[in-house]
Design an enzyme around this catalytic site. Structure first.
Site, PDB file in Angstrom:
ATOM      1  N   GLU A  94     -13.312  -9.363  -0.817  1.00 43.17           N
ATOM      2  CA  GLU A  94     -14.110  -8.487  -1.132  1.00 43.17           C
ATOM      3  C   GLU A  94     -14.147  -8.041  -2.722  1.00 43.17           C
ATOM      4  OE1 GLU A  94     -11.323  -5.610   1.174  1.00 43.17           O
ATOM      5  OE2 GLU A  94     -12.428  -5.923   2.938  1.00 43.17           O
TER       6      GLU A  94
ATOM      7  N   CYS B 182     -11.288   1.889   6.622  1.00 43.60           N
ATOM      8  CA  CYS B 182     -11.152   2.646   5.243  1.00 43.60           C
ATOM      9  C   CYS B 182     -12.346   3.364   4.885  1.00 43.60           C
ATOM     10  CB  CYS B 182     -10.992   1.634   4.185  1.00 43.60           C
ATOM     11  SG  CYS B 182     -11.665   0.241   4.023  1.00 43.60           S
ATOM     12  N   CYS B 183     -13.593   2.799   5.427  1.00 39.84           N
ATOM     13  CA  CYS B 183     -14.944   3.337   4.689  1.00 39.84           C
ATOM     14  C   CYS B 183     -15.375   4.728   5.687  1.00 39.84           C
ATOM     15  CB  CYS B 183     -16.094   2.377   5.006  1.00 39.84           C
ATOM     16  SG  CYS B 183     -15.636   0.994   3.796  1.00 39.84           S
TER      17      CYS B 183
ATOM     18  N   ASP C  92       1.726  -0.966  -7.463  1.00 35.00           N
ATOM     19  CA  ASP C  92       0.884  -1.240  -6.234  1.00 35.00           C
ATOM     20  C   ASP C  92      -0.068  -2.333  -6.364  1.00 35.00           C
ATOM     21  OD1 ASP C  92      -0.420  -1.236  -3.505  1.00 35.00           O
ATOM     22  OD2 ASP C  92       0.784   0.678  -3.096  1.00 35.00           O
ATOM     23  N   GLY C  93      -0.211  -2.979  -5.285  1.00 38.19           N
ATOM     24  CA  GLY C  93      -1.368  -4.133  -5.377  1.00 38.19           C
ATOM     25  C   GLY C  93      -2.677  -3.237  -5.375  1.00 38.19           C
ATOM     26  N   HIS C  94      -2.893  -2.282  -4.734  1.00 38.52           N
ATOM     27  CA  HIS C  94      -4.054  -1.644  -4.722  1.00 38.52           C
ATOM     28  C   HIS C  94      -3.922  -0.294  -5.515  1.00 38.52           C
ATOM     29  CE1 HIS C  94      -7.582  -0.068  -3.080  1.00 38.52           C
ATOM     30  NE2 HIS C  94      -7.812  -0.696  -2.153  1.00 38.52           N
TER      31      HIS C  94
ATOM     32  N   HIS D 197       0.733  -1.175  -0.144  1.00 34.63           N
ATOM     33  CA  HIS D 197      -0.013   0.025  -0.002  1.00 34.63           C
ATOM     34  C   HIS D 197       0.977   1.253  -0.128  1.00 34.63           C
ATOM     35  CE1 HIS D 197      -3.168  -2.827   1.375  1.00 34.63           C
ATOM     36  NE2 HIS D 197      -4.129  -1.869   0.935  1.00 34.63           N
TER      37      HIS D 197
ATOM     38  N   HIS E 208     -10.579  -7.474  -6.312  1.00 35.09           N
ATOM     39  CA  HIS E 208     -11.165  -6.688  -5.600  1.00 35.09           C
ATOM     40  C   HIS E 208     -11.794  -5.199  -5.891  1.00 35.09           C
ATOM     41  CE1 HIS E 208     -10.281  -3.788  -2.188  1.00 35.09           C
ATOM     42  NE2 HIS E 208     -10.471  -4.760  -1.350  1.00 35.09           N
TER      43      HIS E 208
ATOM     44  N   GLU F 155     -18.914  -3.580  -0.416  1.00 39.77           N
ATOM     45  CA  GLU F 155     -18.347  -2.559   0.454  1.00 39.77           C
ATOM     46  C   GLU F 155     -18.592  -1.093   0.403  1.00 39.77           C
ATOM     47  OE1 GLU F 155     -13.842  -3.178   0.361  1.00 39.77           O
ATOM     48  OE2 GLU F 155     -13.726  -1.516   1.623  1.00 39.77           O
TER      49      GLU F 155
ATOM     50  N   CYS G 148     -16.704   1.564   0.437  1.00 35.23           N
ATOM     51  CA  CYS G 148     -15.565   2.120  -0.340  1.00 35.23           C
ATOM     52  C   CYS G 148     -15.642   1.849  -1.825  1.00 35.23           C
ATOM     53  CB  CYS G 148     -14.174   1.592   0.166  1.00 35.23           C
ATOM     54  SG  CYS G 148     -13.637   2.507   1.540  1.00 35.23           S
TER      55      CYS G 148
END
Lengths: 615, 615
Positions: free
Chosen positions: B309, B376-377, B200-202, B150, B257, B324, B326
């Site tokens: 997710e 996160c949300c 990045d993975g995200h 991240h 995701h 989710e 987010c």
């Protein structure tokens, strides 16, 4: 190593249990000669068990024992409970020795037994992870059932293997190791100030402790099993922090990790068979009612929740089921114990439902995935197949019981010492005609299970009809003569079964069943339709069909389904009712195959619950 | 710190983007004065954002910055991406400064900005985990998108906060920190031999890199965003090893995701707005079609699978949804960018569906659970509420656009410099009557969105009817005079909506909708019936109802449902069709409440899809 004539190869010996009324027939005394189970048992003995042994070598599970014995210097390999894979394998192998088997299996068993004996520590302790530099960590995470290093779980599986080894081979080698370890555990755990208080997160040890008591008549083993039940909160391995954990006698719903729950319930049933404590039976009955009335899949599977491998809320039976094979096997073990208490056919019905529709699917998994990181299920299936003859018949006071209809014979010995030989001729589960020959003179009652699904069942003794009631045992009391013959006919129409309306994923759908078998649709049988689009009209005629290229005489089902056109839905996911027009239907031939046979061909979708209405 | 008149508080500045045709209105230029959103925005500014700041103190997320700045000696606290919580909070707080707000908020913003600036390392790097003894681990797990520490994700959230800070306060402080860090990232990552390869993975950083380009006109930031897209396989954070990971331009289904997927898609849309590369748009269209046609809940929620997710298979929309918050927020961000490209009303429809039926449920979660370990949300909702005015209107070449109907006014400036003030009077979303006053002389086209659900919508300009088509923008081209008034009527009958037949959990069920709102049944409204047993008869009349003790003018729905007797199912989980008798029905009054209002009262069951047939 050959079986000795006096070996008592029973799985659970209820013969001196004051609160059990049926006694299991020794595994060795029942010979299966059918086309459904025996080929699987032959493959189990000749292929699966030897190849699982090789896997235990390849994964280091056996080397862990060599390491603990001091004959191999290497790090521990695998998961902390990998010993249990060895024990389940050994148990499966031992029960396999009760019938004709490859010669090499005797050697594998004796080598493995020697390896285990060598790994036992001088103080009796036996777990290959908590040795050497980990010795000080023994029992460190034991609590009231929430934590989990599986030490007592592994001990329990070892005890079961040792009991099987003793009962099939007659040898005391493994039993001696087991009692030494059990003594160490009894010394270690208990209510005294000098003892550790607590139990394993994963129930398992309760059953074999009771069985060690039955073998040795040493009451401390039974007391220890009871202690482990008394001290536990919940049913084991609860990961949901919000769940209130109650002592066993205060539980009213089955819950938690499904394997844990049924292993625990089986162990408590063993204890009840000895002690007759009403509070235990009262709780067992509540758990059973809750499980069978709200938490059992139509296939007999239990434990619907992924992630924590647990039971869910009442009626929480999503189509995408977890339903672990080990839980189904544990449930068979529990039901067999309940059946021994009462002779109530409802327990045998669950056993049959589970055997024919559940663990065999994992055999398919096993083929697809040669081994699992957590390989609990494959050796558990192996031991179930090896034990299976022990679940077919029981004896009781002046009584013989037949629970499962499988072609073959059983040489039973009644408690009074009289020998009775029962021979079954049948193509069950594909055909409901069963001919039973009774060879055993004198007065006794022969109890024959009439499955709950067998509406219209007929039975005749030497041609004389006897009235029967599905869901009970037909009790045939007479003075039997050699050559007496019983003919039973269990009608096998194709049944459309609905689920309770609160099972959301089954709403508006039916499951097809025939005899003990549940059927499913597999995508590979419907090249011209997505099986999600298929509907079973109320007036469709569903017919059995045997000409498919399916092995072992499998009976498939066929019907003419409808398939709704999807043209009105092109590119739309949601529509108001007013937008919907009448939907053109096309006819499509549909094949359903037994659920156990699922996933033996091309990968693809599978469904059990078939929508009945067009949508 | 006060807003300066020349501050350009747009969220995404498309005014110089060659492939965007609509430009977002500055957040500051739109004032909401309605009973639905503005009270929530007031609570956001006055309660949520200050309390979230306190949580950031309590959890150590702010101390991590003090530690990195060398002013506090302590271990790192929280998850590796906890910096992003601070950044999302700062972004939310900055957008909140664009409207009247508590004075204390200016101080919190300036203190936080100073803290972040102090934590930046001498070489421009900024991530409070990978400092001190962890400095050598920077970027260590970057790959082609599968791994995930991240670092770039946090950088992206910081850039978004810095952009908001710059655009609302006019200060260059955070923007300078951001460009220094962005330069460091551009130096570090790229195709050259001397650079690190990977991303990045995200996904997250792609959007703000494009926005930094728009602010600075430095093309390296846009090129870097494109590099991160080019090098990625899949859509981010794929845990399923069996999924084949393709480069972005080869994807045909949305997957992985869900938050990652929509953040990535939003970033790619930003890049496309600048480059116009057809392959990117082609893929975006495919992903959008797949998402909206097969993978979007009726509430606008996305990402149905628990555990990872993630998106699922086509039509995999189980009632027990993950969805989710987010992901819903990220989807709004993506749709707003697609809307800017095209002015196609279908994107605005998704925004409205999502805003009214999705993230607000997490507000309920937030109340029930004061904070999350992975929080996160909550700050993401805070920033969405703070940004919301920016999503209401756009301007274009001689054009103004109204996407959302919310009482209030907007002071728009067209690209040619002319000022246009639009004033909305409406009780939307509970009523479909909207009066728009237009104050802005001269020729331009006013585009008014007619929601796709608004069958029978009527529109009149100064009393003169204009024909409109639901699912499009009504384009009113005229020479506007001060005082011109538009009246729109969007009929809000109660709609029964069905899902595509492949959505298994919606089979035989309808969702009730009225206007943009989806309704649900909550157990607390049905004291005499389990809501799982309630059926909506086809001929039932469903009526709106406002007298319930629900806050904020909420319109509930009422109907007379049926409730099947369960007596026939006592103690049975499965029955054959032949056992079923006619089931007595009883009538039961039923209340449905807006889905967004769910879980604000006693805990209990909730369902959106109501069975229509008795079972």
């Amino acid at each position: 190593m050959q079986n000795t004539p006096d070996t008592l190869s029973v799985i659970s010996d209820f013969s001196r249990s004051p609160h059990a009324h049926l006694h299991q027939a020794p595994v060795q005394s029942v010979r299966l000669a059918d086309a459904f189970w025996q080929p699987r048992r032959d493959a189990n003995a000749g292929i699966t068990i030897p190849s699982q042994f090789q896997h235990l070598e390849d994964t280091g599970a056996l080397d862990n024992f060599r390491r603990a014995a001091g004959t191999k210097d290497m790090p521990f390999q695998g998961m902390v409970f990998s010993d249990s894979d060895v024990y389940k394998w050994l148990e499966a192998a031992c029960w396999t020795l009760a019938h004709p088997h490859p010669d090499t299996l005797d050697t594998l068993v004796s080598d493995t037994a020697a390896l285990i004996a060598a790994a036992q520590q001088p103080d009796g302790y036996l777990h290959t992870y908590f040795v050497l530099d980990k010795t000080s960590e023994r029992w460190a995470t034991i609590s009231r059932g929430a934590n989990n290093q599986h030490e007592l779980y592994c001990a329990g599986h070892f005890f079961q293997a040792a009991i099987a080894h003793h009962r099939v081979t007659g040898s005391a080698q493994m039993l001696d190791v087991a009692t030494r370890f059990a003594d160490r555990i009894c010394d270690t755990f208990g209510p005294a100030d000098t003892q550790r208080h607590g139990t394993d997160g994963h129930p398992e040890i309760e059953m074999p402790l009771a069985e060690l008591y039955r073998i040795t008549q040493n009451p401390r083993y039974l007391a220890q099993a009871q202690y482990f039940v008394d001290v536990r909160l919940g049913m084991g391995r609860i990961n949901d922090a919000e769940q209130t954990l109650l002592p066993f006698r205060e539980l009213s719903r089955i819950g938690g990790h499904a394997v844990c729950a049924v292993y625990l319930a089986a162990g408590v049933t063993d204890i009840y068979a000895e002690t007759g404590e009403p509070a235990l039976k009262h709780t067992l009955d509540k758990l059973w009612d809750n499980m069978t009335e709200t938490q059992t899949y139509v296939t007999g599977g239990i434990g619907s929740r992924w992630g924590v491998e647990s039971f869910g809320d009442d009626y929480e039976l999503p189509a995408h089921a977890y339903a672990e094979t080990c839980a189904a096997i544990g449930n068979v073990m529990w039901q067999a114990r309940l059946l021994a208490l009462s002779g109530d056919a409802k327990y045998a019905d669950v056993i049959e439902q589970t055997l024919y529709n559940n663990p065999l699917t994992a055999k398919a998994d096993y083929r697809r995935q040669p081994w699992f990181g957590c390989a609990c299920c494959p050796p558990n299936i192996a031991r179930l197949l090896a034990q299976l003859p022990g679940y077919v018949c029981s004896v009781g006071e002046r009584a013989a019981w037949v629970h499962l209809y499988i072609q073959g014979d059983a040489e039973l010995v009644l408690p009074d010492g009289r020998a009775v030989t029962l021979t079954q001729q049948t193509r069950y589960p594909y055909d409901g005609d069963i001919t039973l020959s009774v060879d055993g003179a004198g007065p006794f009652t022969l109890h024959l299970r009439i499955p709950a699904w067998a509406e219209g069942a007929q039975l005749a003794v030497n041609g004389q009809p006897v009235a029967v009631t599905p869901g009970t045992y037909a009790a045939l009391s007479r003075t039997w003569q050699p050559g007496d013959t019983i003919f039973m006919s269990l009608p096998m129409p194709i049944r459309r079964v609905r689920a309770h309306p609160r099972v959301a994923d089954a709403a508006g759908r039916v499951a097809l069943q025939r005899g003990p078998l549940v059927y499913c649709l597999e995508q590979t049988d419907s090249p011209n339709a997505d099986i999600r689009d298929i509907r079973l009209p109320d007036n469709a005629v569903v017919t059995p069909h045997t000409s498919l290229a399916l092995p072992g005489g499998i009976v498939a089902l066929e019907f003419s389904g409808t398939q709704a056109s999807r043209s009105d839905w092109a590119h739309t996911l949601y529509q108001t009712d007013t937008m919907r027009r009448s939907i053109p239907q096309t006819s499509v031939p549909v094949v359903a195959v037994p659920y156990f046979a699922w996933a033996n061909r091309e990968p693809g979708r599978m469904l059990v619950w078939i929508p009945t209405e067009s949508a």
